[in-house]
Design a protein around this motif. Sequence first.
Motif, mmCIF file in Angstrom:
data_model
loop_
_atom_site.group_PDB
_atom_site.id
_atom_site.type_symbol
_atom_site.label_atom_id
_atom_site.label_comp_id
_atom_site.label_asym_id
_atom_site.label_seq_id
_atom_site.Cartn_x
_atom_site.Cartn_y
_atom_site.Cartn_z
ATOM 1 N N ALA A 281 0.830 -1.210 0.000
ATOM 2 C CA ALA A 281 0.000 0.000 0.000
ATOM 3 C C ALA A 281 0.863 1.258 0.000
ATOM 4 C CB ALA A 281 -0.934 -0.009 1.210
ATOM 5 N N LEU A 282 1.954 1.245 0.755
ATOM 6 C CA LEU A 282 2.880 2.380 0.754
ATOM 7 C C LEU A 282 3.497 2.575 -0.621
ATOM 8 C CD1 LEU A 282 4.605 4.568 2.101
ATOM 9 C CD2 LEU A 282 6.184 2.754 2.842
ATOM 10 N N LEU A 283 3.935 1.495 -1.247
ATOM 11 C CA LEU A 283 4.510 1.594 -2.588
ATOM 12 C C LEU A 283 3.478 2.110 -3.584
ATOM 13 C CD1 LEU A 283 6.866 1.070 -4.502
ATOM 14 C CD2 LEU A 283 6.071 -1.306 -4.714
ATOM 15 N N GLY A 284 2.238 1.636 -3.467
ATOM 16 C CA GLY A 284 1.187 2.116 -4.355
ATOM 17 C C GLY A 284 0.884 3.584 -4.164
ATOM 18 N N ALA A 285 0.899 4.054 -2.922
ATOM 19 C CA ALA A 285 0.665 5.479 -2.669
ATOM 20 C C ALA A 285 1.769 6.327 -3.293
ATOM 21 C CB ALA A 285 0.578 5.723 -1.168
ATOM 22 N N LEU A 286 3.005 5.836 -3.260
ATOM 23 C CA LEU A 286 4.100 6.569 -3.889
ATOM 24 C C LEU A 286 3.967 6.580 -5.411
ATOM 25 C CD1 LEU A 286 7.081 5.247 -1.714
ATOM 26 C CD2 LEU A 286 5.981 7.503 -1.586
ATOM 27 N N LEU A 287 3.384 5.502 -5.966
ATOM 28 C CA LEU A 287 3.212 5.411 -7.416
ATOM 29 C C LEU A 287 1.887 5.982 -7.899
ATOM 30 C CD1 LEU A 287 4.563 1.782 -8.025
ATOM 31 C CD2 LEU A 287 5.742 3.946 -8.436
ATOM 32 N N GLY A 288 1.039 6.459 -6.995
ATOM 33 C CA GLY A 288 -0.274 6.956 -7.369
ATOM 34 C C GLY A 288 -0.280 8.006 -8.459
ATOM 35 N N PRO A 289 0.623 8.996 -8.468
ATOM 36 C CA PRO A 289 0.611 10.007 -9.521
ATOM 37 C C PRO A 289 0.777 9.450 -10.927
ATOM 38 C CG PRO A 289 1.890 10.773 -7.648
ATOM 39 C CD PRO A 289 1.542 9.348 -7.372
ATOM 40 N N VAL A 290 1.243 8.216 -11.064
ATOM 41 C CA VAL A 290 1.379 7.624 -12.400
ATOM 42 C C VAL A 290 0.022 7.506 -13.086
ATOM 43 C CG1 VAL A 290 2.109 5.528 -13.620
ATOM 44 C CG2 VAL A 290 3.467 6.396 -11.716
ATOM 45 N N LEU A 291 -1.052 7.344 -12.324
ATOM 46 C CA LEU A 291 -2.384 7.204 -12.911
ATOM 47 C C LEU A 291 -2.861 8.489 -13.582
ATOM 48 C CD1 LEU A 291 -4.226 5.085 -10.179
ATOM 49 C CD2 LEU A 291 -3.109 4.320 -12.275
ATOM 50 N N ARG A 292 -2.185 9.591 -13.353
ATOM 51 C CA ARG A 292 -2.546 10.812 -14.072
ATOM 52 C C ARG A 292 -2.274 10.700 -15.562
ATOM 53 N NH1 ARG A 292 0.470 15.079 -9.924
ATOM 54 N NH2 ARG A 292 -0.770 14.546 -8.055
ATOM 55 N N LEU A 293 -1.447 9.753 -15.950
ATOM 56 C CA LEU A 293 -1.114 9.572 -17.365
ATOM 57 C C LEU A 293 -2.239 8.902 -18.148
ATOM 58 C CD1 LEU A 293 2.595 8.364 -16.978
ATOM 59 C CD2 LEU A 293 1.752 10.686 -17.399
ATOM 60 N N VAL A 294 -3.226 8.348 -17.450
ATOM 61 C CA VAL A 294 -4.364 7.732 -18.142
ATOM 62 C C VAL A 294 -5.135 8.831 -18.869
ATOM 63 C CG1 VAL A 294 -6.494 6.416 -17.860
ATOM 64 C CG2 VAL A 294 -4.497 5.891 -16.445
ATOM 65 N N PRO A 295 -5.365 8.689 -20.175
ATOM 66 C CA PRO A 295 -6.032 9.770 -20.930
ATOM 67 C C PRO A 295 -7.501 9.912 -20.565
ATOM 68 C CG PRO A 295 -5.721 7.834 -22.312
ATOM 69 C CD PRO A 295 -4.997 7.553 -21.029
ATOM 70 N N GLY A 296 -8.081 11.047 -20.957
ATOM 71 C CA GLY A 296 -9.509 11.287 -20.755
ATOM 72 C C GLY A 296 -9.873 11.784 -19.378
ATOM 73 N N GLN A 297 -8.938 12.393 -18.640
ATOM 74 C CA GLN A 297 -9.229 12.872 -17.293
ATOM 75 C C GLN A 297 -9.240 14.398 -17.199
ATOM 76 O OE1 GLN A 297 -7.532 10.370 -13.944
ATOM 77 N NE2 GLN A 297 -6.037 9.828 -15.521
ATOM 78 N N ARG A 298 -9.266 15.050 -18.320
ATOM 79 C CA ARG A 298 -9.273 16.516 -18.301
ATOM 80 C C ARG A 298 -10.592 17.032 -17.722
ATOM 81 N NH1 ARG A 298 -11.098 20.479 -21.597
ATOM 82 N NH2 ARG A 298 -11.899 18.886 -23.043
ATOM 83 N N THR A 299 -10.490 17.997 -16.846
ATOM 84 C CA THR A 299 -11.675 18.585 -16.225
ATOM 85 C C THR A 299 -11.858 20.020 -16.712
ATOM 86 O OG1 THR A 299 -10.382 19.328 -14.325
ATOM 87 C CG2 THR A 299 -11.434 17.160 -14.166
ATOM 88 N N GLY A 300 -13.101 20.449 -16.733
ATOM 89 C CA GLY A 300 -13.425 21.821 -17.107
ATOM 90 C C GLY A 300 -14.422 22.391 -16.124
#
Length: 472
Positions: A281-300
């Motif tokens: 879980a600690l390792l996953g929390a450190l890697l969490g920002p990688v999920l920002r690379l998934v496309p289609g998450q732009r907000t307006g």
Amino acid sequence: MSSCPTANETRNAVSVSWATAGVVPRSAASSGRPGMYMSVASGEIPVTRASGTSGASSRPPVRGARTTSVVPTRATVLERSSGVRRVARVVQSRGARAAGGEETRMSSTVLPAVIAVIASLFVALALLVPFVAVQYRRRGTLGLGPTVLSFAALVYALALVSYTLLPLPELTADFCSVHRVSPQLRPGQFVADVLRENRGGVFGLATNRALQQVVFNVALFVPLGMFLRHLLRRGIVVSTAIGLGVSLLVELTQLTGVWTLFPCAYRLFDVDDLIANTSGALLGALLGPVLRLVPGQRTGDPDEPRPVTARRRLLGMLCDWAAGVGTGGVLAVGWSVLAATLDVDLPARADRLVPVVLTGLVPGLLLALLVLRTGRTLGELVVRLRPTSTAGATSGRGARLLRWALGIGGYLVLRSAGIPLLDLAATALAVASVVAVLVGAGRGGFAYRVVHWQLEDDRTGADHPRPRQPSA
């Protein structure tokens, strides 16, 4: 005519028969017992050695060995060959059981994953309406990225539950004597296990089962930390603490026999699993920002009007269908449980009428009340669409009832009747509605074409002019 075989011929025939069955002779030097053979699968099997005949061994018989002065007949050889075939069948049966064990272990690994995926589809359908409603009010639209990540998180959560519980053992009278396991409470015991099974070299580490278990337990909780950090916006410390809590819940479930559902624990409570899961879980929390690379998450701006597209309209229709079918299913299951509990026995005609009322009339009536009150279906409210009338359009409650009857309301009532002709009519109504959305102007659908209504974004107003519609 054939004569009786000699002793040497007898030994040769038996040796060939044992070799055919996968049985190899042991040398006299290794066993000290001539005439003995070792089966690959079942151990040593003695073969009677003839003595006192020409060509026989001149060595004296081993003490305790069975000897005979009679030359074996052809029937004796055939009988021994039959015994060899029986041994071969035993060996083959053991191999089949071993293969069956491998298949069982494979099913215990794959089955929970399959169940998790199938269950996720049903849960996703049940959560479709609130999920879409939240996305449209938080982000202004339904993005592909958040949808994919949310469904992945749902599959992961159900997989975690299924791998914790499944496969469930059979509850028998001797359950505890067969399945009971004692908890492992020594932190760091996995180090000794890894060293004990270490065979040296890179290949030895790759095939070390104790090391594989530790790596698996770490990797199992990496997605949890990533989802908590990215989707729920939790920090590293909080995500790690939640991982520890989830791991402790899993281990206590195993320790208590699924919270006393079983008389004793049938899976191991291991403190090293807590350490490995929390580290994951600690390792996953450190890697969490990688999920920002998934496309289609732009907000307006969530209050900015969006065009009325065919995909948006079909999504609203899907929400209507999910709400109607889901409500009917819940009512039908609830009635079945209640009837079984109270031992309700209805007449045949009433028993056939209950599913029609619960799965069609009740959900359809609820949606009709919503349309009469607001002019919109539940799906249109969810995706933030509202009807507008045009020149020559039908108005009033009659028009609202008509568009309900030519839409989701008529579909639910026709499908619930259970009559093939009405089922065909419901299917034709659904197809006509989808085709009218895809090819018609305004994306309203079949019912909107009949009452001459159009759709617009409900955020359109003085501060937000109507957006430019895409071409058909």
